[in-house]
Design a protein around this motif. Structure first.
Motif, PDB file in Angstrom:
ATOM      1  N   THR A 380      -4.331   0.638  -5.759  1.00 21.70           N
ATOM      2  CA  THR A 380      -4.632   1.855  -6.593  1.00 21.70           C
ATOM      3  C   THR A 380      -6.100   1.833  -7.020  1.00 21.70           C
ATOM      4  O   THR A 380      -6.604   0.728  -6.886  1.00 21.70           O
ATOM      5  N   GLU A 385      -4.399   6.450 -12.131  1.00 19.90           N
ATOM      6  CA  GLU A 385      -4.305   5.976 -11.060  1.00 19.90           C
ATOM      7  C   GLU A 385      -3.854   6.587  -9.727  1.00 19.90           C
ATOM      8  O   GLU A 385      -3.035   7.268  -9.978  1.00 19.90           O
ATOM      9  N   ILE A 386      -4.605   6.356  -8.662  1.00 17.53           N
ATOM     10  CA  ILE A 386      -4.408   7.148  -7.555  1.00 17.53           C
ATOM     11  C   ILE A 386      -4.437   6.056  -6.462  1.00 17.53           C
ATOM     12  O   ILE A 386      -4.841   4.877  -6.636  1.00 17.53           O
ATOM     13  N   VAL A 387      -3.733   6.336  -5.101  1.00 14.19           N
ATOM     14  CA  VAL A 387      -3.871   5.443  -3.969  1.00 14.19           C
ATOM     15  C   VAL A 387      -5.110   4.930  -3.794  1.00 14.19           C
ATOM     16  O   VAL A 387      -6.003   5.872  -3.730  1.00 14.19           O
ATOM     17  N   SER A 397      -4.949   1.574   1.105  1.00 12.62           N
ATOM     18  CA  SER A 397      -3.781   0.893   0.957  1.00 12.62           C
ATOM     19  C   SER A 397      -2.629   1.098   1.886  1.00 12.62           C
ATOM     20  O   SER A 397      -2.391   2.255   2.144  1.00 12.62           O
ATOM     21  N   SER A 441       2.634  -1.486  -6.950  1.00 11.23           N
ATOM     22  CA  SER A 441       1.312  -1.464  -6.806  1.00 11.23           C
ATOM     23  C   SER A 441       0.337  -1.834  -7.911  1.00 11.23           C
ATOM     24  O   SER A 441       0.943  -2.090  -9.009  1.00 11.23           O
ATOM     25  N   GLN A 443      -4.364  -2.259  -9.369  1.00  9.00           N
ATOM     26  CA  GLN A 443      -5.627  -1.839  -8.964  1.00  9.00           C
ATOM     27  C   GLN A 443      -6.030  -2.814  -7.805  1.00  9.00           C
ATOM     28  O   GLN A 443      -5.723  -4.003  -7.831  1.00  9.00           O
ATOM     29  N   SER A 464      -4.860  -6.469  -5.533  1.00  8.87           N
ATOM     30  CA  SER A 464      -3.912  -5.993  -6.427  1.00  8.87           C
ATOM     31  C   SER A 464      -2.719  -7.109  -6.281  1.00  8.87           C
ATOM     32  O   SER A 464      -2.011  -7.492  -7.111  1.00  8.87           O
ATOM     33  N   VAL A 505       2.477   6.451  -9.679  1.00 12.48           N
ATOM     34  CA  VAL A 505       1.615   6.915  -9.050  1.00 12.48           C
ATOM     35  C   VAL A 505       1.966   8.081  -8.218  1.00 12.48           C
ATOM     36  O   VAL A 505       2.723   7.973  -7.337  1.00 12.48           O
ATOM     37  N   SER A 528       2.692   3.580  -2.696  1.00  9.60           N
ATOM     38  CA  SER A 528       2.416   3.018  -3.965  1.00  9.60           C
ATOM     39  C   SER A 528       3.718   2.128  -4.565  1.00  9.60           C
ATOM     40  O   SER A 528       3.592   1.766  -5.700  1.00  9.60           O
ATOM     41  N   GLY A 531       4.956   2.166  -8.451  1.00 12.64           N
ATOM     42  CA  GLY A 531       3.677   2.482  -9.105  1.00 12.64           C
ATOM     43  C   GLY A 531       3.358   1.218  -9.833  1.00 12.64           C
ATOM     44  O   GLY A 531       3.375   0.122  -9.311  1.00 12.64           O
ATOM     45  N   THR A 532       2.534   1.206 -10.897  1.00 10.16           N
ATOM     46  CA  THR A 532       1.903  -0.238 -11.555  1.00 10.16           C
ATOM     47  C   THR A 532       2.538  -0.489 -12.540  1.00 10.16           C
ATOM     48  O   THR A 532       3.147   0.402 -13.327  1.00 10.16           O
TER      49      THR A 532
END
Length: 552
Positions: A380, A385-387, A397, A441, A443, A464, A505, A528, A531-532
């Motif tokens: 991300t 956060e985005i892809v 990604s 995912s 950063q 990441s 995300v 993603s 997500g994170t």
């Protein structure tokens, strides 16, 4: 014999959850039958190769033999040649090979033979090298939305990701390591990469001063003539970006997980050929070399991060199945394996064609991240956060669906609705019944990295991946301090309950193959994952899953 996808020790609903297997228990599960060994040994002896020349994996499911090239050609009824790879380097390979028919059901793969894949590093270089004395890079032309959390705003700069930003963003900044004597984390170096201690020390002095000693303390284990060069790179090595990948991994992991001990596995390889002027270096595929080494160890790190991959279709199916089964063995022994999901979205434009002779358009799945026994990590950028994408170097990604591995049962309830929502979009370009990735995912854009003494921002799922691996190493640290087992193979837990600890995300897509690629959506998606990570929630969910089993 293959381990079941949802092994009881990895299933939070099973009473054996967390009761990971010993090396001997795993060996008993995967060892070949006496009949298979006897038949293979007889075949070798009939060709003048005594069993005393054989080297074995712990379960004897892999046999390694070093022989003159003419002996191998006679054994496999083939002819080896030297091939030049389009991206540089040489491979010694055979166009075809054969074994007696009565051995077909007893031999899964022989390597190296017809495989021409070449694992790639997953780090993409940012085009501008920044002076190490600069506090921040030049202003970005992007204007991403900012999170309103004051702590994150203070810690994170939109154009450069630092350890403090990651620790704040993902909630580990206030966590104190408790189990450094019982917990460890590892990274993989392939393709001649190493982890420069001098650069790592400069990085830690700048971004994590209390962890500077980690640059000297991490251990290096050389496998099959792996590399641990610590001298200044020469002009050729600098031009090739040698050790960018290795430095990114060691700097990220130490800065996030210190003082947890770090092991760097550096794998070269020893193909059964004598090097000559055309093939002066190892040309063997690295994953089996590495697996045969680590599976023979009685003590293993609880988390291993790997930032390498290649197009799945370029990997022989028999080889991919064998490597993936080796990853399953590690998971059953309590090891969490993390692999980057790739850096070209659903495939690099101009290369999205099948290699099965039909030459049809297709999205390109990546291996080993497509193996269902590992945890796949996407990338991300920005906050929220985005892809992750970077037009300056083509980084996008990766995400998609395997053509080799069927969708595991732990994914069915989560992935099926996503595919249904896609409808006929991308119909025929991917295998809707295949293992879907990534699983999660973090950063992976403009990571602060020190290379050759200078600040070099890097992109990639190779950023990441060690980030997520480090966070789960801290989860294991907490579990061990509580007297609980480490996570081991994550995915059954992740898809049943663990996903609740991740931040969704919903913007961006896995652009590639001349398409917009798989889009990010609410919940799990094929770019993603879930997500994170948010460490405080993951830490609680992991402890509760273990406690529920203990309470039975």
């Amino acid at each position: 014999m293959r381990l079941q996808l949802t092994s009881p020790v990895s299933d939070p609903s099973h009473e054996r959850y967390g009761q990971h297997l010993s090396i001997h228990e795993v060996t008993d599960l995967v060892k070949p039958s006496d009949e298979s060994l006897d038949l293979v040994h007889s075949w070798l002896e009939d060709n003048g190769i005594p069993t005393s020349h054989c080297e074995y994996s712990p379960a004897k499911d892999w046999i390694k033999i070093s022989l003159p090239i003419n002996a191998i050609e006679n054994l496999l009824d083939t002819q080896y040649s030297v091939f030049e790879h389009s991206e540089g380097g040489y491979l010694v390979r055979a166009p075809e090979w054969s074994v007696p028919k009565h051995l077909h059901e007893h031999i899964t793969a022989i390597q190296p033979t017809t495989s021409f894949f070449s694992p790639q590093k997953l780090g993409r270089t940012f085009k501008k090298v920044l002076d190490i004395s600069a506090d921040t890079p030049p202003p970005s032309t992007n204007n991403p939305p900012r999170n309103t959390d004051p702590a994150i705003i203070a810690a994170c700069n939109a154009t450069l990701v630092t350890p403090l930003c990651l620790r704040t963003l993902y909630g580990t900044v206030n966590y104190t390591v408790q189990s450094a004597s019982k917990n460890s984390i590892a990274l993989n170096d392939f393709l001649g990469e190493s982890n420069n201690r001098s650069d790592t020390k400069l990085f830690l002095q700048r971004y994590r001063p209390d962890a500077v000693s980690g640059a000297d303390k991490f251990s290096v284990q050389l496998i099959a003539n792996g590399n641990n060069e610590q001298t200044q790179e020469n002009a050729t090595e600098l031009a090739a970006g040698k050790d960018m990948e290795g430095n990114l991994d060691s700097e990220t992991i130490i800065s996030l997980s210190y003082p947890t001990p770090l092991i760097a596995y550096s794998t070269g390889g020893s193909p059964p050929f004598t090097p000559d002027l055309l093939t002066p270096t190892n040309t063997n595929e690295p994953y089996l070399e590495w697996l045969n080494y680590v599976l023979n160890q009685t003590s293993l790190p609880q988390v291993i991060s790997t930032s390498y991959a290649d197009d799945e279709q370029s990997v022989p199916l028999s080889y991919a199945l064998s490597v993936c089964a080796g990853f399953a063995q590690l998971g059953a022994r309590g090891v969490s394996l993390f692999f980057g999901s790739g850096d070209a979205g659903v495939g690099q434009d101009g290369a999205c064609v099948s290699n099965d002779g039909k030459n049809v358009s297709t999205f390109l799945a990546m291996f080993p991240t497509s193996c269902p026994y590992i945890t796949s990590v996407g990338a991300t950028k920005f906050i929220p956060e985005i892809v992750a994408t970077d037009a300056s170097n083509g980084f996008v990604s990766g995400g998609g669906f395997s053509r080799y591995f069927a969708r595991p049962s732990y994914q069915d309830a989560i992935v099926t609705p996503y595919i249904k929502a896609l409808g006929t979009q991308f119909s025929g370009l991917y295998n809707a019944s295949g293992r879907a990735y990534p699983d999660l995912s973090a950063q992976g854009y403009h990571y602060s990295t020190i290379w050759n003494g200078s600040l070099m921002p890097l992109d990639g799922t190779s950023a990441s991946t060690p980030t997520v691996a480090s966070i789960f190493s801290l989860v294991n640290d907490d579990l061990i301090a509580k007297g609980k087992p480490p996570m081991g193979f994550l995915n059954p837990w992740l898809y049943s309950v663990g996903y609740k600890g991740f931040m969704d995300v919903v913007n961006g897509s896995a652009i590639g193959c001349g398409t917009t690629g798989f889009p990010a959506k609410e919940g799990w998606d094929a770019v993603s994952g879930f997500g994170t990570p948010w460490f405080p929630s993951i830490r609680e969910l992991a402890a509760n899953a273990s406690a529920a089993v203990v309470a039975r």
